[in-house]
Design a protein around this motif. Structure first.
Motif, PDB file in Angstrom:
ATOM      1  N   LEU A   1       0.809  -1.214   0.000  1.00  0.00           N
ATOM      2  CA  LEU A   1       0.000   0.000   0.000  1.00  0.00           C
ATOM      3  C   LEU A   1       0.843   1.264   0.000  1.00  0.00           C
ATOM      4  O   LEU A   1       0.514   2.235  -0.696  1.00  0.00           O
ATOM      5  CB  LEU A   1      -0.941  -0.014   1.204  1.00  0.00           C
ATOM      6  CG  LEU A   1      -1.837  -1.261   1.336  1.00  0.00           C
ATOM      7  CD1 LEU A   1      -2.758  -1.116   2.528  1.00  0.00           C
ATOM      8  CD2 LEU A   1      -2.628  -1.482   0.065  1.00  0.00           C
ATOM      9  N   LEU A   2       1.919   1.300   0.776  1.00  0.00           N
ATOM     10  CA  LEU A   2       2.710   2.520   0.893  1.00  0.00           C
ATOM     11  C   LEU A   2       3.324   2.898  -0.453  1.00  0.00           C
ATOM     12  O   LEU A   2       3.231   4.052  -0.894  1.00  0.00           O
ATOM     13  CB  LEU A   2       3.794   2.345   1.949  1.00  0.00           C
ATOM     14  CG  LEU A   2       4.712   3.548   2.174  1.00  0.00           C
ATOM     15  CD1 LEU A   2       3.907   4.760   2.624  1.00  0.00           C
ATOM     16  CD2 LEU A   2       5.794   3.222   3.194  1.00  0.00           C
TER      17      LEU A   2
ATOM     18  N   ILE B   1      -3.422   7.948   1.364  1.00  0.00           N
ATOM     19  CA  ILE B   1      -2.914   6.595   1.616  1.00  0.00           C
ATOM     20  C   ILE B   1      -1.633   6.648   2.430  1.00  0.00           C
ATOM     21  O   ILE B   1      -1.436   5.863   3.375  1.00  0.00           O
ATOM     22  CB  ILE B   1      -2.701   5.869   0.278  1.00  0.00           C
ATOM     23  CG1 ILE B   1      -4.052   5.566  -0.372  1.00  0.00           C
ATOM     24  CG2 ILE B   1      -1.914   4.579   0.471  1.00  0.00           C
ATOM     25  CD1 ILE B   1      -3.944   5.009  -1.767  1.00  0.00           C
ATOM     26  N   ILE B   2      -0.744   7.571   2.103  1.00  0.00           N
ATOM     27  CA  ILE B   2       0.524   7.672   2.835  1.00  0.00           C
ATOM     28  C   ILE B   2       0.286   8.098   4.282  1.00  0.00           C
ATOM     29  O   ILE B   2       0.888   7.555   5.216  1.00  0.00           O
ATOM     30  CB  ILE B   2       1.463   8.656   2.113  1.00  0.00           C
ATOM     31  CG1 ILE B   2       1.854   8.099   0.741  1.00  0.00           C
ATOM     32  CG2 ILE B   2       2.705   8.927   2.942  1.00  0.00           C
ATOM     33  CD1 ILE B   2       2.653   9.066  -0.098  1.00  0.00           C
TER      34      ILE B   2
ATOM     35  N   ASN C   1      -1.353   5.280   6.266  1.00  0.00           N
ATOM     36  CA  ASN C   1      -0.401   4.187   6.514  1.00  0.00           C
ATOM     37  C   ASN C   1       0.493   4.470   7.706  1.00  0.00           C
ATOM     38  O   ASN C   1       0.921   3.545   8.404  1.00  0.00           O
ATOM     39  CB  ASN C   1       0.437   3.950   5.262  1.00  0.00           C
ATOM     40  CG  ASN C   1       1.354   2.757   5.397  1.00  0.00           C
ATOM     41  OD1 ASN C   1       0.942   1.605   5.278  1.00  0.00           O
ATOM     42  ND2 ASN C   1       2.633   3.028   5.647  1.00  0.00           N
ATOM     43  N   SER C   2       0.764   5.755   7.965  1.00  0.00           N
ATOM     44  CA  SER C   2       1.630   6.113   9.089  1.00  0.00           C
ATOM     45  C   SER C   2       0.856   6.404  10.366  1.00  0.00           C
ATOM     46  O   SER C   2       1.378   6.216  11.465  1.00  0.00           O
ATOM     47  CB  SER C   2       2.479   7.333   8.726  1.00  0.00           C
ATOM     48  OG  SER C   2       1.641   8.436   8.390  1.00  0.00           O
TER      49      SER C   2
ATOM     50  N   PRO D   1      -2.860   2.688  10.332  1.00  0.00           N
ATOM     51  CA  PRO D   1      -2.708   1.609   9.338  1.00  0.00           C
ATOM     52  C   PRO D   1      -3.852   0.607   9.352  1.00  0.00           C
ATOM     53  O   PRO D   1      -4.154  -0.001   8.329  1.00  0.00           O
ATOM     54  CB  PRO D   1      -1.377   0.951   9.742  1.00  0.00           C
ATOM     55  CG  PRO D   1      -1.179   1.314  11.173  1.00  0.00           C
ATOM     56  CD  PRO D   1      -1.792   2.671  11.345  1.00  0.00           C
ATOM     57  N   GLU D   2      -4.502   0.429  10.522  1.00  0.00           N
ATOM     58  CA  GLU D   2      -5.622  -0.518  10.565  1.00  0.00           C
ATOM     59  C   GLU D   2      -6.798  -0.029   9.726  1.00  0.00           C
ATOM     60  O   GLU D   2      -7.516  -0.828   9.104  1.00  0.00           O
ATOM     61  CB  GLU D   2      -6.060  -0.766  12.008  1.00  0.00           C
ATOM     62  CG  GLU D   2      -6.647   0.426  12.732  1.00  0.00           C
ATOM     63  CD  GLU D   2      -5.594   1.386  13.278  1.00  0.00           C
ATOM     64  OE1 GLU D   2      -5.967   2.408  13.872  1.00  0.00           O
ATOM     65  OE2 GLU D   2      -4.400   1.078  13.106  1.00  0.00           O
TER      66      GLU D   2
ATOM     67  N   LEU E   1      -6.508   1.819   7.010  1.00  0.00           N
ATOM     68  CA  LEU E   1      -6.109   1.624   5.622  1.00  0.00           C
ATOM     69  C   LEU E   1      -6.281   0.165   5.208  1.00  0.00           C
ATOM     70  O   LEU E   1      -6.734  -0.128   4.089  1.00  0.00           O
ATOM     71  CB  LEU E   1      -4.659   2.075   5.431  1.00  0.00           C
ATOM     72  CG  LEU E   1      -4.113   2.021   4.002  1.00  0.00           C
ATOM     73  CD1 LEU E   1      -4.916   2.946   3.093  1.00  0.00           C
ATOM     74  CD2 LEU E   1      -2.646   2.399   3.981  1.00  0.00           C
ATOM     75  N   LYS E   2      -5.948  -0.758   6.100  1.00  0.00           N
ATOM     76  CA  LYS E   2      -6.134  -2.173   5.792  1.00  0.00           C
ATOM     77  C   LYS E   2      -7.610  -2.519   5.661  1.00  0.00           C
ATOM     78  O   LYS E   2      -7.985  -3.387   4.871  1.00  0.00           O
ATOM     79  CB  LYS E   2      -5.484  -3.031   6.869  1.00  0.00           C
ATOM     80  CG  LYS E   2      -3.974  -2.948   6.885  1.00  0.00           C
ATOM     81  CD  LYS E   2      -3.384  -3.842   7.970  1.00  0.00           C
ATOM     82  CE  LYS E   2      -1.860  -3.758   7.961  1.00  0.00           C
ATOM     83  NZ  LYS E   2      -1.267  -4.610   9.035  1.00  0.00           N
TER      84      LYS E   2
END
Length: 327
Positions: A203-204, A267-268, A271-272, A275-276, A278-279
């Protein structure tokens, strides 16, 4: 080709405007077919991940279709003017027409439509394309227009973009169009890589490639902006002047580039920070990770139990004594 009374012969047959652009229609049909295929398999996805998956598919196909379609559109810069002007060379007959100029990355389109369409026993409805791509010769296309006897307003506008014109607009738009087209092809490649990374899923780095796609699209606008804002010759039809402005393809590219920029940054950042979340958007729940860990452990050698270890540990006193006899 012979002359008639000192002028080029004028043919009544016109190159009328086709109802739609075939290249654009083919590209849109392909992406719509892909979307229909994904919609068919949509019921096989369980839970709320179905909505997120559908949104990802729609966004991805939309960006890809836009980046590929705007390569072939001819409305990056457009302009119209209504004027009373001569229709043929060496003729005093005047007609009331709408003259349109449409500039794309690979050439210009000059449109001529009469008000009304039928005037002086002619059907005035023209749409002529003059290309300046790598495999095309603009001056040759203009010469062919002269030989075919195109109306004077079309030839007058097309002459402004020839290489021999003192306006120098041909070099400005041709070079800018080539660089803009190159950056858009690079953006299409980075879009494909981002789709591949999101499906793996990484993803990152997919977010990074989406940011690069946005940057390339915005750079293509910058290349075209340099040609649009350079001084150019006026296109006059008596007191009326043909002025152009940014067309639909320019604004569509800008909107899509900003959309890719926001999606990549989102997204970036997610992710930081979260992250949960984003998943969850990409349907990467924790159950998959636990199943993978259990699958890895099932292939490891089993450790002996404590009872087996106790059974294997035998006291030294209980070992059998071995007597040695001397020969």
């Amino acid at each position: 080709m012979t002359l008639w009374n000192g002028s080029f012969p004028f043919y009544p047959g016109t190159n009328a405007c086709f109802p739609f652009d075939t290249t654009r229609a083919v590209i849109i049909s392909i992406f719509l077919s892909m979307l229909a295929t994904f919609i068919i398999i949509l019921p096989g996805i369980r839970g709320r991940g179905r909505l997120f998956w559908f949104l990802r598919v729609v966004m991805g196909l939309f960006v890809g279709a836009v980046v590929l379609t705007i390569q072939f559109t001819r409305d990056w810069e457009t302009g119209w003017v209504t004027a009373n002007t001569s229709y043929k060379s060496f003729s005093r007959a005047l007609v009331n027409v709408d003259v349109g100029l449409h500039i794309g990355l690979a050439g210009v389109n000059v449109t001529l439509v009469g008000n009304p369409v039928n005037q002086i026993n002619e059907t005035i409805n023209y749409n002529e394309h003059f290309a300046w791509s790598f495999d095309a010769d603009y001056d040759h296309s203009y010469s062919e227009g002269l030989e075919r006897g195109l109306p004077s307003p079309i030839l007058y506008v097309a002459e402004k973009f020839t290489t021999q014109s003192p306006c120098s607009m041909h070099r400005q738009y041709r070079v800018s169009g080539h660089y803009a087209s190159l950056t858009l092809w690079m953006a299409f490649c980075t879009w494909l890589i981002s789709i591949l990374l999101f499906s793996m899923p990484i993803l990152l780095y997919g977010g990074y490639m989406l940011l690069l796609t946005a940057t390339l699209m915005l750079f293509s606008l910058l290349f075209f902006f340099t040609a649009r804002n350079t001084p150019k010759c006026p296109i006059q039809f008596g007191p009326a002047s043909l002025k152009t402005d940014y067309g639909g393809s320019f604004w569509l590219t800008l909107a899509t580039g900003l959309l890719c920029l926001l999606l990549g940054l989102g997204i970036i950042i997610l992710n930081s920070v979260r992250p949960e979340k984003l998943k969850l958007v990409f349907n990467l729940d924790k159950g998959k990770g636990e199943e993978e860990e259990e699958w890895d452990k099932s292939y490891l050698p089993a450790e002996p139990s404590s009872s087996m270890q106790d059974a294997l540990m035998v006291p030294l006193g209980e070992l059998c004594e071995v007597t040695v006899t001397q020969l």
